[in-house]
Structures are given as structure tokens and as C-alpha cells.
Design an enzyme around this catalytic site. Structure first.
Site, short mmCIF file in Angstrom:
data_model
loop_
_atom_site.label_atom_id
_atom_site.label_comp_id
_atom_site.label_asym_id
_atom_site.label_seq_id
_atom_site.Cartn_x
_atom_site.Cartn_y
_atom_site.Cartn_z
N THR A 46 0.82 -1.20 0.00
CA THR A 46 0.00 0.00 0.00
C THR A 46 0.86 1.26 0.00
O THR A 46 0.60 2.21 -0.75
CB THR A 46 -0.93 0.01 1.23
OG1 THR A 46 -1.66 -1.20 1.28
CG2 THR A 46 -1.89 1.18 1.17
N TYR A 109 -12.91 -4.34 -1.85
CA TYR A 109 -14.06 -3.95 -2.67
C TYR A 109 -15.09 -5.06 -2.84
O TYR A 109 -16.28 -4.84 -2.63
CB TYR A 109 -13.64 -3.41 -4.05
CG TYR A 109 -14.79 -2.78 -4.81
CD1 TYR A 109 -15.27 -1.53 -4.44
CD2 TYR A 109 -15.40 -3.44 -5.86
CE1 TYR A 109 -16.34 -0.95 -5.11
CE2 TYR A 109 -16.47 -2.87 -6.53
CZ TYR A 109 -16.93 -1.63 -6.16
OH TYR A 109 -18.00 -1.06 -6.81
N TYR A 135 -2.19 -10.10 5.12
CA TYR A 135 -2.25 -8.67 5.42
C TYR A 135 -3.69 -8.25 5.62
O TYR A 135 -4.46 -8.17 4.66
CB TYR A 135 -1.59 -7.90 4.26
CG TYR A 135 -1.60 -6.39 4.36
CD1 TYR A 135 -1.79 -5.71 5.56
CD2 TYR A 135 -1.36 -5.63 3.22
CE1 TYR A 135 -1.78 -4.34 5.62
CE2 TYR A 135 -1.34 -4.25 3.27
CZ TYR A 135 -1.54 -3.60 4.48
OH TYR A 135 -1.53 -2.23 4.53
N ARG A 140 -8.87 -0.20 4.88
CA ARG A 140 -8.68 -0.02 3.44
C ARG A 140 -9.48 -1.01 2.59
O ARG A 140 -9.83 -0.71 1.46
CB ARG A 140 -7.19 -0.14 3.07
CG ARG A 140 -6.36 1.05 3.53
CD ARG A 140 -4.92 0.90 3.08
NE ARG A 140 -4.11 2.06 3.45
CZ ARG A 140 -3.95 3.14 2.70
NH1 ARG A 140 -4.54 3.21 1.52
NH2 ARG A 140 -3.20 4.14 3.12
N LYS A 163 0.41 -9.63 8.81
CA LYS A 163 0.49 -8.21 9.14
C LYS A 163 -0.91 -7.80 9.55
O LYS A 163 -1.81 -7.71 8.73
CB LYS A 163 0.97 -7.40 7.93
CG LYS A 163 1.00 -5.89 8.16
CD LYS A 163 1.38 -5.16 6.87
CE LYS A 163 1.37 -3.64 7.08
NZ LYS A 163 1.68 -2.90 5.82
N ILE A 204 5.70 -4.06 10.68
CA ILE A 204 5.84 -3.71 9.26
C ILE A 204 5.43 -2.26 9.17
O ILE A 204 4.26 -1.92 9.35
CB ILE A 204 5.00 -4.63 8.37
CG1 ILE A 204 5.45 -6.08 8.54
CG2 ILE A 204 5.12 -4.19 6.91
CD1 ILE A 204 4.69 -7.09 7.68
#
Length: 291
Positions: A46, A109, A135, A140, A163, A204
């Protein structure tokens, strides 16, 4: 595969024409390894503006950064997307280029359910021999992978870490139930020390572009039992951790950290649309933050 305690989610340097600046990328890799003590680099995550990078550019970055690092740190390729087949293809291509592992984001999405998440990640892991890092970043992606699904995936041999950005509570749940050789990282700089305290393995990080050496010192102090020293370092760095994302109102990552790097003499250019650079007020805030 042990990727170390402090991993930097690396920005992607651009030139004035908006294309990748390879000379600046070379300098950035050296700086993050030698000066900021990164044990591994995430390329095209990202923070690397993966949504606006073309597949060809991603593969070029994987190869270039791997060669520039020259064995000094591990290279983790951001190959996950919201398409399982596309993620498999990118992961196989990254594996052919010799990266050390892949970072696989929760699909965004299309908002799959927990079974869909399990099937997505297990299919990618089955298609590669590389170590895979999950992740989870619900802010997001619009969906959060549960601790139970993460623990189910942790039983797959080459899914070796996660993560986790949902909460320290979720870090705690995962650490409590995961195999001993499964590593839990936080992706939230401000939660780094708290995550270590509940058994997390490392961070991270975005802020490690600017304060990686101090973050490395904080992690080392905590692991050596010097909790007071670690706490003091965390408190010193906390305004930076928060400010890079709230300057003075929320600014999409990596606009702030790219600007901060420029102030530090590490020119990485600006961001690609639809992201925009800091405005005058935000720029002044970042400059004051670094003081």
C-alpha cells in the site's frame, strides 16, 4: 523464513514525469538498509502505491530492489489483490524473479466472507513455494479477516506470518492460538510496542522510513528486557507515528512520508493521482513534526 523484527513498507520513488525513478530507488534501498536498519523491505505494498502501479512496473521493482539489496535484507513482494487468479499469477512471476516472500492483502471492494478469504489465501499459497504473509487492513479493504480465519490459515505450511492492522486485541487473539513458528506483525506503528508486549514478533512499518534506527533500538530494548527504555523511545516517537497519518487532518499514506523523506534529503518525488501531495498547512505540520 525469518524476515526480522523491523520491516519497512517501502515507498515507490517517482520522477517529475510520474514514472519510476530508478536512481532514487537505488538510493532509497541503501538508505533503508544501512541507515534505518530495515531487516526486510515490502515492495509494492500500500505504501508503495500498488493500486496505481502497472503489473510490468511491479515486476521491474521486485527485480530491481532484489538486486540492489544484494542479500543485505529480505525482499517481500506485494502480490495480493482482490482477484485470486491475478494474485496467483503475480506471485508466480515474483517467485521466478527470486524474491524472498510475498505479502497478500485481504481482497478489497468485493468483500468476501470468511470462507472466501480462507479459500483465496489457501489457493495462492498452494500455487507457490514462497513464504506468504497475510495482510489484514480493514480500514482499506472494507472487510476484516477474523482471528479464527487467520489461525486456520496459519496451519498451512508456507503461510508463515500476518500483518495485522485491525487492533491489538486481534493481535493478542492470533498470538494466543497460532503455531510457534507463525509470526505476528503489527502494521500500525503506534501499536508497535503494545503488540510486542502481547507476544507480537515485529512491525511492518511506514515510520521506519524516518525513524527506523530508533524503532530498531526500541524493539531491541524491549526484547532485552529494558521495558522502561523501550517505553521512553515509544513515547518519543509517538507524535511521528500519529502525525504521518493525521497531519493535521487525515492524509492518505504515503503522501506525508514521501514529503518527510524529501525534507530529510531523500528525494522520492511525489505521489500518483488520485493521491495528492500535502497542502501548505500539511507541509508545515510535517516539517515541524520532524523537528
Amino acid at each position: 523464513m525469518d524476515f526480522g523484527r523491523l520491516i519497512t513498507a517501502m515507498v515507490t520513488p517517482f520522477g517529475e514525469d510520474g514514472e519510476i525513478n530508478w536512481e532514487a530507488t537505488s538510493r532509497l534501498v541503501d538508505y533503508l538498509i544501512e541507515e534505518q536498519k530495515s531487516s526486510a523491505l515490502v515492495v509494492c505494498g500500500t505504501t508503495g502505491e500498488s493500486p496505481t502501479l502497472r503489473d510490468k512496473e511491479k515486476l521491474q521493482l521486485f527485480s530491481f530492489v532484489k538486486n540492489q539489496a544484494a542479500g543485505r535484507c529480505k525482499i517481500i513482494a506485494g502480490t495480493g489483490s482482490n482477484s485470486t487468479q491475478h494474485s496467483i499469477e503475480m506471485t508466480r512471476d515474483a517467485e521466478a524473479l527470486g524474491v524472498d516472500g510475498v505479502l497478500l492483502v485481504v481482497p478489497y471492494y468485493n468483500k468476501p466472507n470468511q470462507e472466501g478469504l480462507y479459500q483465496h489465501f489457501s489457493a495462492i499459497a498452494a500455487a507457490t513455494s514462497l513464504p506468504c504473509i497475510l495482510y489484514n487492513v480493514p480500514g482499506r479493504t472494507g472487510v476484516s479477516m477474523s482471528a479464527a480465519t487467520t489461525l486456520r490459515l496459519a496451519e498451512i505450511p508456507n503461510i508463515v506470518a500476518t500483518k495485522e492492522c485491525a487492533s491489538v486485541d486481534q493481535v493478542t487473539q492470533i498470538v494466543t492460538g497460532c503455531p510457534e513458528d507463525f509470526y505476528v506483525y503489527t502494521g500500525d506503528d503506534s501499536a508497535g510496542l503494545a503488540s510486542l508486549a502481547v507476544g507480537g514478533y515485529g512491525i511492518i512499518s511506514v515510520a521506519s522510513h524516518i525513524a527506523g534506527a530508533q524503532m530498531h533500538e526500541m524493539i531491541e530494548a524491549y526484547n532485552a528486557g529494558n521495558v522502561r527504555q523501550a517505553g521512553a523511545l515509544h513515547r518519543q516517537l509517538f507524535p511521528l507515528f500519529k502525525g504521518l497519518f493525521e497531519c493535521p487532518q487525515p492524509l492518505p499514506n504515503p503522501s506525508a512520508v514521501k514529503y518527510a523523506l524529501g525534507l530529510r534529503g531523500i528525494d522520492v518525488g511525489s505521489v500518483r493521482l488520485p493521491l495528492v501531495p500535502p497542502n501548505e498547512e500539511e507541509a508545515a505540520f510535517i516539517a515541524n513534526l520532524l523537528k
